[in-house]
Design an enzyme around this catalytic site. Structure first.
Site, PDB file in Angstrom:
ATOM      1  N   CYS A 180       2.922   7.647 -11.288  1.00  0.00           N
ATOM      2  CA  CYS A 180       2.720   9.028 -10.902  1.00  0.00           C
ATOM      3  C   CYS A 180       3.441   9.360  -9.600  1.00  0.00           C
ATOM      4  O   CYS A 180       3.404   8.577  -8.658  1.00  0.00           O
ATOM      5  CB  CYS A 180       1.220   9.204 -10.719  1.00  0.00           C
ATOM      6  SG  CYS A 180       0.791  10.717  -9.948  1.00  0.00           S
ATOM      7  N   GLY A 224      -1.991   7.086  -9.931  1.00  0.00           N
ATOM      8  CA  GLY A 224      -1.384   6.270 -10.979  1.00  0.00           C
ATOM      9  C   GLY A 224      -0.093   5.591 -10.545  1.00  0.00           C
ATOM     10  O   GLY A 224       0.666   6.119  -9.725  1.00  0.00           O
ATOM     11  N   GLY A 261      -3.109  11.750  -8.679  1.00  0.00           N
ATOM     12  CA  GLY A 261      -2.037  11.072  -7.950  1.00  0.00           C
ATOM     13  C   GLY A 261      -2.139   9.578  -7.712  1.00  0.00           C
ATOM     14  O   GLY A 261      -1.239   9.018  -7.096  1.00  0.00           O
TER      15      GLY A 261
HETATM   16  P1  5GP Z   1      -2.459   3.459 -13.602  1.00  0.00           P
HETATM   17  O1  5GP Z   1      -3.602   2.701 -14.229  1.00  0.00           O
HETATM   18  O2  5GP Z   1      -1.162   3.166 -14.276  1.00  0.00           O
HETATM   19  O3  5GP Z   1      -2.392   3.309 -12.117  1.00  0.00           O
HETATM   20  O4  5GP Z   1      -2.785   5.007 -13.849  1.00  0.00           O
HETATM   21  C1  5GP Z   1      -2.934   5.540 -15.131  1.00  0.00           C
HETATM   22  C2  5GP Z   1      -3.152   7.033 -15.028  1.00  0.00           C
HETATM   23  O5  5GP Z   1      -2.025   7.669 -14.393  1.00  0.00           O
HETATM   24  C3  5GP Z   1      -3.219   7.759 -16.363  1.00  0.00           C
HETATM   25  O6  5GP Z   1      -4.443   7.602 -17.007  1.00  0.00           O
HETATM   26  C4  5GP Z   1      -2.963   9.209 -15.948  1.00  0.00           C
HETATM   27  O7  5GP Z   1      -4.114   9.841 -15.442  1.00  0.00           O
HETATM   28  C5  5GP Z   1      -1.975   9.041 -14.801  1.00  0.00           C
HETATM   29  N1  5GP Z   1      -0.597   9.323 -15.214  1.00  0.00           N
HETATM   30  C6  5GP Z   1       0.092   8.825 -16.265  1.00  0.00           C
HETATM   31  N2  5GP Z   1       1.346   9.296 -16.313  1.00  0.00           N
HETATM   32  C7  5GP Z   1       1.466  10.141 -15.268  1.00  0.00           C
HETATM   33  C8  5GP Z   1       2.528  10.972 -14.784  1.00  0.00           C
HETATM   34  O8  5GP Z   1       3.639  11.002 -15.304  1.00  0.00           O
HETATM   35  N3  5GP Z   1       2.237  11.726 -13.687  1.00  0.00           N
HETATM   36  C9  5GP Z   1       1.014  11.716 -13.102  1.00  0.00           C
HETATM   37  N4  5GP Z   1       0.799  12.525 -12.060  1.00  0.00           N
HETATM   38  N5  5GP Z   1       0.002  10.921 -13.504  1.00  0.00           N
HETATM   39  C10 5GP Z   1       0.226  10.157 -14.583  1.00  0.00           C
END
Ligand code: 5GP
Length: 344
Positions: free
Chosen positions: A183, A180, A178
């Site tokens: 996300c 991301g 959660g």
């Molecule tokens: P960020 O660096 O953008 O904060 O987080 C990246 C991570 O978010 C990804 O590696 C993956 O674990 C997670 N993530 C990517 N797309 C989604 C999504 O649609 N839903 C959720 N729950 N997590 C995501």
């Protein structure tokens, strides 16, 4: 009975690092490259430990080629065809790249096909919820059949799951449910674990096992990556910070590029013919600023972390957790004129 732990759990935005006296007089004397020796595969990786996320617009072949020059790894996204993956993993560009897969039979068959035709040294097995029995059974099966392949798995958020994943055969365990930027799991399900505390709460068990941990998600500034390393993450996976570049692909419209979560409606429509009736979307779709080349973006991130090392007197990233001291804060920075910022 419903149990509540009252201990406050923290995010990267809840702390700051305190400077320490040091003999390092220039950022150029800081070495961000570490060598990791994997506990199960025995493979050695020489890298900064930053991994581009297996998301559309981030974990692309072009990103992998640009990032490997900087010792940054890439988890290639799952949506390439087997033929394209074979071409890529046969090429020199695939240095420091993970082949990504889920845990379905279709994922297994595709992996078997690709690895028959191209050398795959490292895989990332990831599912949104790493608490299902089938996840550990799948890891054990892949480990059993691929003893010298490095296996990164995720996502989990608790020390018990770190141990279980290690025992199933994982070399690197990916942490985060959660955090991301794209996300919406925490909003949709009420499930999650603040990312900084997630690292802190898992690091001891990871050390006991000898398994590596990768903090996945929740970094939106170079300082957050530095804090993740200071807390004891061996690897840090970045999605949104590396999105919006030329290498990510995607059309630039009015200076913006579309970026979406891998379980958003956009991703489901694109790759799975729409959202299945029993599911809801757990990701968002956004238009984020176009950032130019991946090279510029990653240099800015590495420059920030090098500076953290200088402030804390750490010559290497391995020293950082031993040198860094953090304080809990109310505000991290001054927001005056933030909305008028035109660049740096
Ligand atoms: P960020 O660096 O953008 O904060 O987080 C990246 C991570 O978010 C990804 O590696 C993956 O674990 C997670 N993530 C990517 N797309 C989604 C999504 O649609 N839903 C959720 N729950 N997590 C995501």
């Amino acid at each position: 009975m419903f149990e509540i732990s009252n201990e406050v759990k923290l995010d990267f935005t809840d702390v700051l690092l305190v400077p320490q006296f040091s003999s390092i007089d220039s950022r150029s004397k800081v070495n961000l490259i570490k060598t990791f020796e994997m506990p199960h595969s025995g493979a050695k990786f020489t890298s900064t430990g930053i991994i581009a996320a297996n998301m559309d617009g981030v974990g692309t072949f072009e990103a992998a080629a640009a990032l490997s020059e900087h010792g940054v790894m890439t988890a290639i996204h799952k949506n390439y065809s087997a033929e394209d993956l074979i071409d890529f993993f046969q090429s020199d560009d695939s240095d420091l790249s993970f082949y990504s897969m889920g845990i379905s039979e279709a994922d297994y068959t595709k992996f078997e096909h690709v690895k028959k035709h191209a050398p795959i040294d490292a895989v990332c097995i990831d599912v949104a919820n790493g608490y299902m029995d089938a996840f550990y059974e799948y890891i054990a099966r892949i480990r059993d059949e691929n003893p010298i392949v490095t296996i990164m798995v995720g996502n989990v958020v608790t020390p018990e799951a770190v141990r279980k994943a290690y025992e199933a055969g994982a070399d690197i365990v990916k942490l985060g449910i959660g955090p991301g930027a794209m996300c919406t799991t925490r909003l949709q399900t009420g499930v999650g674990y603040p990312q900084l505390s997630c690292i802190i709460d898992c690091v001891q068990e990871a050390d006991n096992c000898g398994v590596f941990i990768c903090s996945d998600g929740g970094c939106s500034q170079p300082g957050h990556v530095a804090i993740a390393y200071a807390a004891g993450a061996d690897f840090v996976m970045l999605g949104s910070m590396l999105a919006g570049t030329d290498e990510g692909g995607g059309e630039v419209v009015d200076g913006k590029v579309m970026f979406y979560g891998m379980s958003s409606k956009t991703a489901n429509n694109k790759h799975f013919g729409g959202l299945k009736d029993y599911r809801s979307s757990e990701g968002r779709t956004t238009m984020i600023p176009y950032k130019g080349s991946m090279d510029g973006v990653i240099k800015n991130i590495l420059g920030g972390i090098r500076s953290t090392c200088t402030y804390t007197g750490s010559r290497t990233l391995t020293e950082l957790p031993f040198r860094a001291k953090a304080i809990r804060v109310n505000n991290t920075h001054n927001r005056a004129y933030e909305q008028f910022t035109t660049g740096n």
